[in-house]
Design a protein around this motif. Structure first.
Motif, PDB file in Angstrom:
ATOM      1  N   UNK A 177       0.851  -1.207   0.000  1.00 12.05           N
ATOM      2  CA  UNK A 177       0.000   0.000   0.000  1.00 12.05           C
ATOM      3  C   UNK A 177       0.876   1.242   0.000  1.00 12.05           C
ATOM      4  N   UNK A 178       1.910   1.201   0.861  1.00 11.26           N
ATOM      5  CA  UNK A 178       2.812   2.361   0.951  1.00 11.26           C
ATOM      6  C   UNK A 178       3.546   2.569  -0.380  1.00 11.26           C
ATOM      7  N   UNK A 184       1.328   4.248  -2.866  1.00 13.98           N
ATOM      8  CA  UNK A 184       1.131   5.658  -2.510  1.00 13.98           C
ATOM      9  C   UNK A 184       2.360   6.476  -2.885  1.00 13.98           C
ATOM     10  N   UNK A 211      -3.118   7.279   3.106  1.00 20.27           N
ATOM     11  CA  UNK A 211      -3.662   6.354   2.112  1.00 20.27           C
ATOM     12  C   UNK A 211      -4.426   5.202   2.753  1.00 20.27           C
ATOM     13  N   UNK A 262      -2.591   5.014   6.042  1.00 16.56           N
ATOM     14  CA  UNK A 262      -1.132   5.056   6.176  1.00 16.56           C
ATOM     15  C   UNK A 262      -0.609   6.470   5.983  1.00 16.56           C
ATOM     16  N   UNK A 311      -1.686   4.721  10.531  1.00 15.45           N
ATOM     17  CA  UNK A 311      -0.603   3.747  10.602  1.00 15.45           C
ATOM     18  C   UNK A 311       0.634   4.340   9.946  1.00 15.45           C
ATOM     19  N   UNK A 312       1.777   4.204  10.609  1.00 14.59           N
ATOM     20  CA  UNK A 312       3.030   4.674  10.017  1.00 14.59           C
ATOM     21  C   UNK A 312       4.037   3.529  10.030  1.00 14.59           C
TER      22      UNK A 312
END
Lengths: 51, 168
Positions: free
Chosen positions: A21-22, A25, B40, B52, B89-90
């Motif tokens: 997901x990251x 993005x 996101x 995120x 969330x990170x």
């Protein structure tokens, strides 16, 4: 024990999914920054730092 | 669909922030560094939807100990929680092996934010199958309807990673 292994595998799967997901993005955000940089300076960024 | 309020952010942010695509915020520091922050949607990491927190800058330039940078980030994150009572969330980026440094930076940014007492911050690190340390944090408002369940799930995940089952 098998149940614990399955749960751990699920946790690893979730971590990898979160990273995906990251990553998606980040790619979208790079495009936005590139567009802004070109508008501001006429040049695309040479690199990015993801925090 | 979450949103950010550009007007509200700029009431407290030292740097001028522009909201793009509804949930992304862009600003430039006094050092000329262009940043973008995003929240996101993530339906896969936990049993509930999280958002995120992702931050990156252009040209790989840093703004060391820039208090205005920290305060701008906090303004944006506070606005996220004001506009959306959701879970953030990170996950520290691990690609270059500097995740511990990023975790310290995250702590520096968020220490004053958390001290306001309105939020629950959960932090830990887990080793993945490659042995890489993954630092991550979960933040929610104390009045998030399922805050206790978030805390419980967070610790379940950490315990699962850190108690590696024997395979014999």
């Amino acid at each position: 024990m098998k149940n614990e292994v399955t749960k751990r595998e699920d946790a690893i799967r979730r971590l990898n999914a979160a990273k995906a997901v990251k990553a998606k993005a980040v790619e979208e955000m790079k495009l936005i920054l590139t567009e802004i940089c070109i508008k501001q300076t006429g040049k695309a960024p040479t690199s990015f730092e993801v925090l | 669909m979450i949103h950010l309020s550009e007007g509200d952010i700029n009431r407290t942010s030292p740097y001028t922030v522009r909201v793009v695509e509804g949930s992304r915020a862009v600003f430039t520091t006094d050092y000329g560094v262009l940043y973008i922050i995003s929240f996101d949607k993530d339906d896969t990491s936990m049993s509930r939807t999280t958002y995120q927190f992702v931050i990156l800058n252009a040209n790989n330039r840093q703004s060391p100990r820039d208090k205005k940078l920290r305060d701008t980030i906090i303004s944006i994150v506070e606005d996220f929680f004001n506009c959306n009572n959701e879970v953030m969330l990170y996950i520290c980026e691990t690609g270059d092996g500097k995740q511990a440094m990023r975790n310290r930076l995250f702590n520096y940014w968020f220490s004053s934010f958390i001290n306001k007492g309105q939020y629950t911050l959960l932090q830990s690190s887990v080793k993945d199958e490659d042995g890489t340390d993954n630092f991550f944090a979960v933040i929610c408002r104390n009045d998030y309807p399922e805050a206790k369940k978030v805390v419980s799930e967070f610790f379940d995940i950490v315990i699962l990673f850190n108690n590696k089952p024997k395979t014999n």
